[in-house]
Design an enzyme around this catalytic site. Sequence first.
Site, mmCIF file in Angstrom:
data_model
loop_
_atom_site.group_PDB
_atom_site.id
_atom_site.type_symbol
_atom_site.label_atom_id
_atom_site.label_comp_id
_atom_site.label_asym_id
_atom_site.label_seq_id
_atom_site.Cartn_x
_atom_site.Cartn_y
_atom_site.Cartn_z
ATOM 1 N N ARG A 229 7.214 33.841 49.638
ATOM 2 C CA ARG A 229 6.742 34.217 48.323
ATOM 3 C C ARG A 229 6.069 32.874 47.435
ATOM 4 O O ARG A 229 4.686 33.043 47.591
ATOM 5 C CB ARG A 229 7.847 33.877 47.387
ATOM 6 C CG ARG A 229 7.180 33.993 45.930
ATOM 7 C CD ARG A 229 8.347 33.781 44.876
ATOM 8 N NE ARG A 229 8.261 33.523 44.043
ATOM 9 C CZ ARG A 229 8.297 32.606 42.428
ATOM 10 N NH1 ARG A 229 8.414 31.081 43.317
ATOM 11 N NH2 ARG A 229 7.788 32.490 41.233
ATOM 12 N N ILE B 270 2.679 34.357 38.428
ATOM 13 C CA ILE B 270 3.779 34.669 39.329
ATOM 14 C C ILE B 270 5.187 34.758 38.893
ATOM 15 O O ILE B 270 5.388 33.649 38.029
ATOM 16 C CB ILE B 270 4.121 34.538 40.855
ATOM 17 C CG1 ILE B 270 4.744 35.198 41.853
ATOM 18 C CG2 ILE B 270 3.583 32.709 40.832
ATOM 19 C CD1 ILE B 270 4.360 34.812 42.877
ATOM 20 N N SER B 271 6.052 35.915 38.159
ATOM 21 C CA SER B 271 7.352 35.993 37.925
ATOM 22 C C SER B 271 8.748 35.166 38.435
ATOM 23 O O SER B 271 8.190 34.527 39.810
ATOM 24 C CB SER B 271 7.659 37.428 37.954
ATOM 25 O OG SER B 271 7.164 38.485 36.929
ATOM 26 N N GLN B 272 9.687 35.224 38.045
ATOM 27 C CA GLN B 272 10.297 33.992 38.012
ATOM 28 C C GLN B 272 11.283 35.248 39.219
ATOM 29 O O GLN B 272 10.908 36.311 38.940
ATOM 30 C CB GLN B 272 11.258 33.552 37.216
ATOM 31 C CG GLN B 272 12.651 33.715 37.905
ATOM 32 C CD GLN B 272 13.440 33.494 35.884
ATOM 33 O OE1 GLN B 272 13.311 33.979 34.386
ATOM 34 N NE2 GLN B 272 14.447 33.130 36.295
#
Length: 214
Positions: free
Chosen positions: A34, A60-62
Site C-alpha cells: 500500500r 485511497i480507500s481505507q
Amino acid sequence: MKKAEPRVIRLLMELRRMGVVDTRVLSAIERIPRALFVAEPFLDQAYENTALPIGCAQTISQPLVVGLMSQALEVGERMKVLEIGTGSGYQAAVLAKLCRRLYSVERHKPLLAEAEARFKHLRLHNITCRAADGSRGWPEQAPFDRIMVTAAAPDIPPALVDQLKPDGIMVLPLGDVGGIDQELVRITKTDRGIDIQPFLPVRFVPLVEGIPEE
C-alpha cells in the site's frame, strides 16, 4: 515470498477481526504494498486502517473498505472484472490478484498515469485502463462477471447493470453524494432484475460524469 513486515501483519490481523475473512482477499492485500500507492507526506500512515488523500480531491480507500468490498464481490480467478474509479490504483491492484482480467476506468488523467506506472512497477499485466466517464462503464469490453464502483452514486447506473453478466455481482456505494448518508450495497443480476443487499455504511467521493480538462 518474503516475510510480511510487522505493520502489514498488524493491518491484516485488524482486517480479519473486523470481518475480512476471505483468505484470497487477505493474501492479495498482503502482496500489494500500500505504501506504493500513498503520497509521500502520508507514508507513515500507509499501513494504518484509514483513508488518505491522493490528489484531484480523491482518496485511497481505507484498507477495511477495500477488503470488505473485494470480499463481497466474490471474485473468481477466471473472471473478467470492471472497476469504476481507478484512483491511486490500490483497489485495482488487489482485484488484479484475484481475477483473470481487470478493466479500470478513471476520469482524472493525472491519477490514471500514476496508477498505470504503479501497475507496471508491480508487473500487474492483467490490468487495462482508460480515461473515461465511469458512469458509462466500458461497453466495448462488456459483459463483465463482476463490477466494482469506488465512487458514490445517488442511484444505480443503468449502463453498469446492462454490462453485468446474468448472475453477475456489482458492489458500489449508494446514497447522498455529499457523503453524509451512503451505504455499500451488493447487487446481483437475476432473471427477475436485480437483488440489492446493503452491508456497510461508508463515505465515498461522488461518481461524477464526464472527464475534467487537466
